[in-house]
Design a protein around this motif. Structure first.
Motif, PDB file in Angstrom:
ATOM      1  N   ASP A  63      40.080  43.474  50.072  1.00  0.00           N
ATOM      2  CA  ASP A  63      41.083  44.326  49.423  1.00  0.00           C
ATOM      3  C   ASP A  63      40.451  45.105  48.266  1.00  0.00           C
ATOM      4  OD1 ASP A  63      42.802  43.227  51.186  1.00  0.00           O
ATOM      5  OD2 ASP A  63      44.018  42.130  49.717  1.00  0.00           O
ATOM      6  N   LEU A  64      39.613  44.424  47.505  1.00  0.00           N
ATOM      7  CA  LEU A  64      38.928  45.083  46.393  1.00  0.00           C
ATOM      8  C   LEU A  64      37.988  46.171  46.917  1.00  0.00           C
ATOM      9  CD1 LEU A  64      38.016  41.969  44.210  1.00  0.00           C
ATOM     10  CD2 LEU A  64      39.944  43.535  43.884  1.00  0.00           C
ATOM     11  N   ILE A 110      38.899  48.366  38.593  1.00  0.00           N
ATOM     12  CA  ILE A 110      39.810  47.967  39.668  1.00  0.00           C
ATOM     13  C   ILE A 110      40.238  46.515  39.488  1.00  0.00           C
ATOM     14  CG2 ILE A 110      39.919  47.487  42.146  1.00  0.00           C
ATOM     15  CD1 ILE A 110      38.163  50.016  42.537  1.00  0.00           C
ATOM     16  N   VAL A 111      39.276  45.653  39.153  1.00  0.00           N
ATOM     17  CA  VAL A 111      39.594  44.229  38.955  1.00  0.00           C
ATOM     18  C   VAL A 111      40.635  44.060  37.847  1.00  0.00           C
ATOM     19  CG1 VAL A 111      38.673  42.025  38.137  1.00  0.00           C
ATOM     20  CG2 VAL A 111      37.429  43.336  39.867  1.00  0.00           C
ATOM     21  N   ASP A 112      40.448  44.780  36.726  1.00  0.00           N
ATOM     22  CA  ASP A 112      41.430  44.694  35.630  1.00  0.00           C
ATOM     23  C   ASP A 112      42.805  45.139  36.115  1.00  0.00           C
ATOM     24  OD1 ASP A 112      39.664  43.744  33.776  1.00  0.00           O
ATOM     25  OD2 ASP A 112      39.178  45.709  32.933  1.00  0.00           O
ATOM     26  N   THR A 113      42.853  46.226  36.864  1.00  0.00           N
ATOM     27  CA  THR A 113      44.128  46.738  37.375  1.00  0.00           C
ATOM     28  C   THR A 113      44.765  45.755  38.342  1.00  0.00           C
ATOM     29  OG1 THR A 113      43.368  49.024  37.150  1.00  0.00           O
ATOM     30  CG2 THR A 113      45.228  48.637  38.615  1.00  0.00           C
ATOM     31  N   VAL A 114      43.960  45.202  39.229  1.00  0.00           N
ATOM     32  CA  VAL A 114      44.471  44.270  40.246  1.00  0.00           C
ATOM     33  C   VAL A 114      45.024  43.008  39.602  1.00  0.00           C
ATOM     34  CG1 VAL A 114      43.769  42.725  42.126  1.00  0.00           C
ATOM     35  CG2 VAL A 114      43.067  45.125  42.143  1.00  0.00           C
ATOM     36  N   VAL A 146      32.568  41.728  41.059  1.00  0.00           N
ATOM     37  CA  VAL A 146      32.369  43.151  40.792  1.00  0.00           C
ATOM     38  C   VAL A 146      31.496  43.786  41.877  1.00  0.00           C
ATOM     39  CG1 VAL A 146      31.346  44.817  39.188  1.00  0.00           C
ATOM     40  CG2 VAL A 146      32.728  42.923  38.318  1.00  0.00           C
ATOM     41  N   ALA A 147      30.564  43.009  42.387  1.00  0.00           N
ATOM     42  CA  ALA A 147      29.685  43.528  43.440  1.00  0.00           C
ATOM     43  C   ALA A 147      30.368  43.543  44.803  1.00  0.00           C
ATOM     44  CB  ALA A 147      28.409  42.689  43.509  1.00  0.00           C
ATOM     45  N   GLY A 148      31.578  42.992  44.871  1.00  0.00           N
ATOM     46  CA  GLY A 148      32.304  42.975  46.132  1.00  0.00           C
ATOM     47  C   GLY A 148      31.849  41.885  47.073  1.00  0.00           C
TER      48      GLY A 148
END
Length: 447
Positions: free
Chosen positions: A23-24, A66-70, A104-106
């Motif tokens: 998803d990320l 994106i992580v912060d938003t998610v 962060v690296a997915g």
């Protein structure tokens, strides 16, 4: 997204939330596609930057955003699904064993815990049967007479005294420098200060030692600051003031009539008395409001008992405790001076914090149920009043509050509280009770 409840204890909740790496990665691909058409990178035409190259350059930074938003979105969705209202924003912790770099690296799922406390649920009690006495004081003509006399005395004319020494009632113009053990202290000096002898304006004993002085005299006035003096570094200490007498004036004739009232900007003495009566009435009305609000809050405090979010109580306690310590430090006092101990004081302030939080939740719930609203105009008036407390810095105050939602909330909260209190008082059984001025102004906590 997978949500698992890992703690449910009283008001405390803890959720484990998992967001798949796929998803990320999908969000990152979408973001990179948006950037590809707008980003400018040396060596590439707009829109022609290879996605893989763009991902190497800005992928980690964009994924961190994106992580912060998610995380924020996941918590909001989870709380909405569970129909829960947290007392404060949840605390977030990444799950142990999950490296932030890999997320962060997915290369790993985003797994984190959200810890929070719920706002308590409780039934609103009927307040229409609450009986309250509203203490009221009728402004007497003798009070108006006394206040007018004070105004007159403060505006009494003085005439230069060319002969004779200073006597009680005379006004002297002086320069002075205060020192303790020969060392001048801060705010202990002034030039061209006017002092009416016998007005008890200065430290006890200061004015008495100036009776009998003449223009041009230079004298030393020795006094001892009161033990409860506001400045702790001066309280109880003996100080010497080097005083130079520059002028002496005798009180002139004072005639309280229409002509005198016009000099104060009013059309007549009768109008001045009306204004004074209104001012006294406003002061009494404010005291009445404080007393009946206190009585109402006492009644509400008796009606409600429910679990409180510990972090709300802790935060309120810290505010109260810090303020109490600052006041004690400023006054140079200890807990022993107050007839208590730190442990006992902490317990008392803890109860006060619990009461404030409980009543705040009750008033908030009542206001929400009855759809109490605050208008933009009301907030603007509160902001203007706040800005007036900082002369010369009004613009900075306006900018601060208008750019800070949390600060603006501190202006809205008391307005909301007063409107809810008004709502309850309008529907409760309130009867007026005539009292004396001393009874109205007495501190209920002194006993």
């Amino acid at each position: 997204m997978q949500v698992t409840e890992t703690l449910s204890e009283g008001l405390k909740r803890e959720l484990s939330i998992t967001v798949p790496a796929a998803d990320l990665a999908g969000r990152l691909d979408k973001r990179l596609a948006e950037l590809k058409d707008t980003v400018r990178i040396n060596g590439f035409r707009p829109g022609k930057v290879p996605t893989a190259h763009l991902k190497r350059l800005v992928g980690p930074q964009e994924m961190a955003k994106i992580v912060d938003t998610v995380i924020g979105e996941s918590i909001r969705v989870a709380l909405e699904t569970r129909d829960e209202r947290p007392a404060l924003n949840p605390d977030i912790d990444l799950a142990e064993g999950v490296a932030a770099e890999k997320v962060v690296a997915g290369e790993a799922d985003l797994v984190f815990t959200a810890s929070y406390e719920l706002l308590p649920t409780f039934e609103i009690q009927d307040w229409t049967g609450v009986e309250l006495e509203r203490p009221v004081v009728e402004v007497g003509e003798d009070e108006v007479d006394a206040r007018v006399a004070q105004i007159a005395e403060s505006n009494r004319p003085f005439v230069d005294k060319t002969e004779g020494a200073a006597a009680t009632g005379d006004r002297v113009k002086i320069d002075f420098v205060g020192s303790i053990d020969g060392v001048p202290f801060e705010n202990g000096s002034a030039e061209d200060a006017d002092l009416v002898l016998g007005s008890s304006t200065f430290i006890p004993g200061f004015e008495d030692q100036l009776i009998g002085v003449s223009v041009g005299d230079e004298v030393t006035v020795t006094v001892t600051f009161p033990a409860d003096y506001g400045a702790a570094h001066l309280a109880g200490k003996e100080a010497a003031f080097a005083v130079k007498v520059k002028a002496i004036s005798a009180p002139g004739e004072l005639v309280v009539d229409d002509e005198w009232a016009t000099k104060l900007g009013l059309e007549s003495l009768a109008r001045l008395r009306e204004v004074v009566k209104e001012q006294i009435g406003s002061q009494y009305a404010a005291a009445t409001r404080t007393k009946i609000k206190r009585a109402l809050l006492d009644k509400l405090d008796e009606q409600y008992r429910f679990d409180l979010p510990s972090k709300l109580v802790d935060g309120e306690f810290d505010n109260i405790w810090n303020q109490a310590q600052q006041e004690m430090t400023g006054a140079g006092k200890t807990f022993a001076d107050e007839g208590t101990t730190e442990e006992a004081a902490r317990a008392d302030y803890r109860k006060i914090a619990e009461r404030r939080v409980r009543l705040g939740l009750v008033l908030s719930e009542i206001g929400e149920k009855r759809e109490v609203k605050i208008t933009d105009e009301e907030v603007s008036r509160a902001l203007i009043e706040r800005a007036r407390q900082f002369p010369g810095q009004e613009k900075q105050v306006f900018d601060y509050y208008r750019s800070n939602d949390m600060a603006l909330a501190t202006l809205r909260a008391p307005i909301f509280e007063e409107k809810v209190v008004d709502l309850i008082l309008a529907e409760a059984k309130v009867t007026d009770k005539p009292v004396t001025k001393d009874e109205l102004l007495a501190d209920p906590d002194e006993a």
